[in-house]
Design an enzyme around this catalytic site. Structure first.
Site, PDB file in Angstrom:
ATOM      1  CB  SER A  55      -0.946  -0.002   1.206  1.00 20.97           C
ATOM      2  OG  SER A  55      -0.250  -0.342   2.386  1.00 20.97           O
ATOM      3  CG  ASP A  74       4.354  -2.727  10.476  1.00 21.12           C
ATOM      4  OD1 ASP A  74       4.681  -3.510  11.379  1.00 21.12           O
ATOM      5  OD2 ASP A  74       3.545  -3.007   9.590  1.00 21.12           O
ATOM      6  CG  ASP A 144      -4.088  -2.064   6.072  1.00 23.00           C
ATOM      7  OD1 ASP A 144      -4.881  -2.902   6.540  1.00 23.00           O
ATOM      8  OD2 ASP A 144      -3.431  -2.258   5.024  1.00 23.00           O
ATOM      9  CG  HIS A 147      -7.076  -6.618  11.403  1.00 22.00           C
ATOM     10  ND1 HIS A 147      -7.132  -7.440  10.303  1.00 22.00           N
ATOM     11  CD2 HIS A 147      -6.851  -5.373  10.929  1.00 22.00           C
ATOM     12  CE1 HIS A 147      -6.956  -6.713   9.208  1.00 22.00           C
ATOM     13  NE2 HIS A 147      -6.771  -5.468   9.565  1.00 22.00           N
ATOM     14  CG  ASP A 173      -8.338  -5.315   6.350  1.00 20.33           C
ATOM     15  OD1 ASP A 173      -8.482  -5.985   5.316  1.00 20.33           O
ATOM     16  OD2 ASP A 173      -7.230  -4.840   6.685  1.00 20.33           O
TER      17      ASP A 173
HETATM   18  N1  SAH Z   1      -0.725  -2.119   4.422  1.00 21.18           N
HETATM   19  C1  SAH Z   1      -0.123  -3.415   4.247  1.00 21.18           C
HETATM   20  C2  SAH Z   1      -0.702  -4.481   5.150  1.00 21.18           C
HETATM   21  C3  SAH Z   1      -0.547  -4.219   6.623  1.00 21.18           C
HETATM   22  S1  SAH Z   1      -0.728  -5.701   7.560  1.00 21.18           S
HETATM   23  C4  SAH Z   1      -0.211  -3.871   2.781  1.00 21.18           C
HETATM   24  O1  SAH Z   1      -0.569  -3.089   1.914  1.00 21.18           O
HETATM   25  O2  SAH Z   1       0.101  -5.009   2.474  1.00 21.18           O
HETATM   26  C5  SAH Z   1      -0.737  -5.068   9.191  1.00 21.18           C
HETATM   27  C6  SAH Z   1       0.608  -4.624   9.711  1.00 21.18           C
HETATM   28  O3  SAH Z   1       0.361  -3.956  10.954  1.00 21.18           O
HETATM   29  C7  SAH Z   1       1.614  -5.730  10.014  1.00 21.18           C
HETATM   30  O4  SAH Z   1       2.785  -5.532   9.259  1.00 21.18           O
HETATM   31  C8  SAH Z   1       1.899  -5.606  11.524  1.00 21.18           C
HETATM   32  O5  SAH Z   1       3.271  -5.767  11.877  1.00 21.18           O
HETATM   33  C9  SAH Z   1       1.456  -4.194  11.812  1.00 21.18           C
HETATM   34  N2  SAH Z   1       1.024  -3.974  13.185  1.00 21.18           N
HETATM   35  C10 SAH Z   1       0.100  -4.681  13.884  1.00 21.18           C
HETATM   36  N3  SAH Z   1      -0.067  -4.170  15.096  1.00 21.18           N
HETATM   37  C11 SAH Z   1       0.772  -3.094  15.197  1.00 21.18           C
HETATM   38  C12 SAH Z   1       1.066  -2.146  16.218  1.00 21.18           C
HETATM   39  N4  SAH Z   1       0.431  -2.199  17.391  1.00 21.18           N
HETATM   40  N5  SAH Z   1       1.996  -1.198  15.986  1.00 21.18           N
HETATM   41  C13 SAH Z   1       2.644  -1.149  14.789  1.00 21.18           C
HETATM   42  N6  SAH Z   1       2.396  -2.015  13.775  1.00 21.18           N
HETATM   43  C14 SAH Z   1       1.477  -2.968  13.968  1.00 21.18           C
HETATM   44 MG    MG Z   2      -5.534  -4.540   5.496  1.00 18.63          MG
END
Ligand code: SAH
Ligand code: MG
Length: 222
Positions: A55, A74, A144, A147, A173
């Site tokens: 993304s 992240d 994003d 979850h 999502d």
């Molecule tokens: N935007 C990405 C998908 C993100 S997946 C794409 O286009 O493919 C969700 C991401 O959120 C993961 O890499 C995970 O490491 C991160 N994540 C989850 N919880 C988090 C938090 N509390 N702080 C920072 N990053 C987090």
């Molecule tokens: Mg997503």
């Protein structure tokens, strides 16, 4: 909407986005690109949840075209569903020494290959730790990240106050039907609407686009 070739994603970057590992359907990625193009002239775009940068390429492409900066946050250790034994686990993303997920090297290589290292700034850390230090008004916020309810809620509460009035809150999502996916992104979407600070302007796939109509960090009534 009439097709405007000036708004189309540059072909080289679209190819990089397609090749990148990640969880962003092309149609939704192109929506991110269009929204970021419109908003970057007003301030930075911040993404929570970098993963391998798929993304971020759609967002960074907009910055290459119109200027401005994309920040992507992240901890690069993966969400619950990315861990070993879970549905979205990719064993090639495990750091052999630590036995932990590490998406940072793949992200860096992906971004460098796309030629977007200047436009996209990566912040490595837990979303809440970073948002606690944040002070810059955002033109667009793309949530994003994790979850789990605690993560989605903290992403909303920690980052959305920095979204300027007229700024876009974009949530990925969002599944109104629980049969399609987890609840927390849907719950923060409902919470944003219930606050009265946001109005929905667009929806595509699991992406929801809300515009802030009042209540930004500089608003005295907040
Ligand atoms: N935007 C990405 C998908 C993100 S997946 C794409 O286009 O493919 C969700 C991401 O959120 C993961 O890499 C995970 O490491 C991160 N994540 C989850 N919880 C988090 C938090 N509390 N702080 C920072 N990053 C987090
Ligand atoms: Mg997503």
């Amino acid at each position: 909407m009439p097709h405007d070739t000036d708004q189309a994603m540059p072909a080289d970057l679209l190819a990089h986005a397609r090749a990148a590992k990640g969880f962003m359907p092309e149609e939704e990625g192109l929506l991110l690109h269009r929204l970021a193009r419109a908003r970057l002239p007003y301030g930075p775009v911040l993404e929570v949840g970098t993963y391998c940068g798929k993304s971020a390429i759609y967002l960074g492409a907009a910055a290459r075209e119109v200027g401005g900066t994309v920040v992507t946050v992240d901890h690069h250790r993966g969400s619950e569903e990315n861990q070993a034994g879970w549905e979205h686990h990719d064993p090639s993303l495990v750091d052999a020494e630590l036995g932990l997920m590490d998406t940072l090297p793949v992200f860096r290589a992906t971004l460098a290959r796309a030629g977007l290292e200047e436009q996209v700034v990566a912040v490595v850390g837990a979303s809440t730790r970073v948002s606690a230090l944040w002070r810059t008004p955002l033109a667009m916020l793309f949530i994003d990240g994790g979850h789990a309810e605690v993560h989605a809620t903290h992403d909303y509460l920690g980052w959305s106050p920095w979204l300027m009035t007229e700024g876009l809150l974009v949530i990925h999502d969002v599944f109104p039907d629980p049969a399609d996916g987890g609840r927390p992104p849907y719950l923060i979407y409902l919470r944003a609407l219930a606050s009265g600070d946001f109005t929905e302007v667009e929806a595509l796939g699991s992406v929801r686009v809300l515009r802030r109509v009042r209540g930004d960090a500089g608003d005295p009534v907040r």
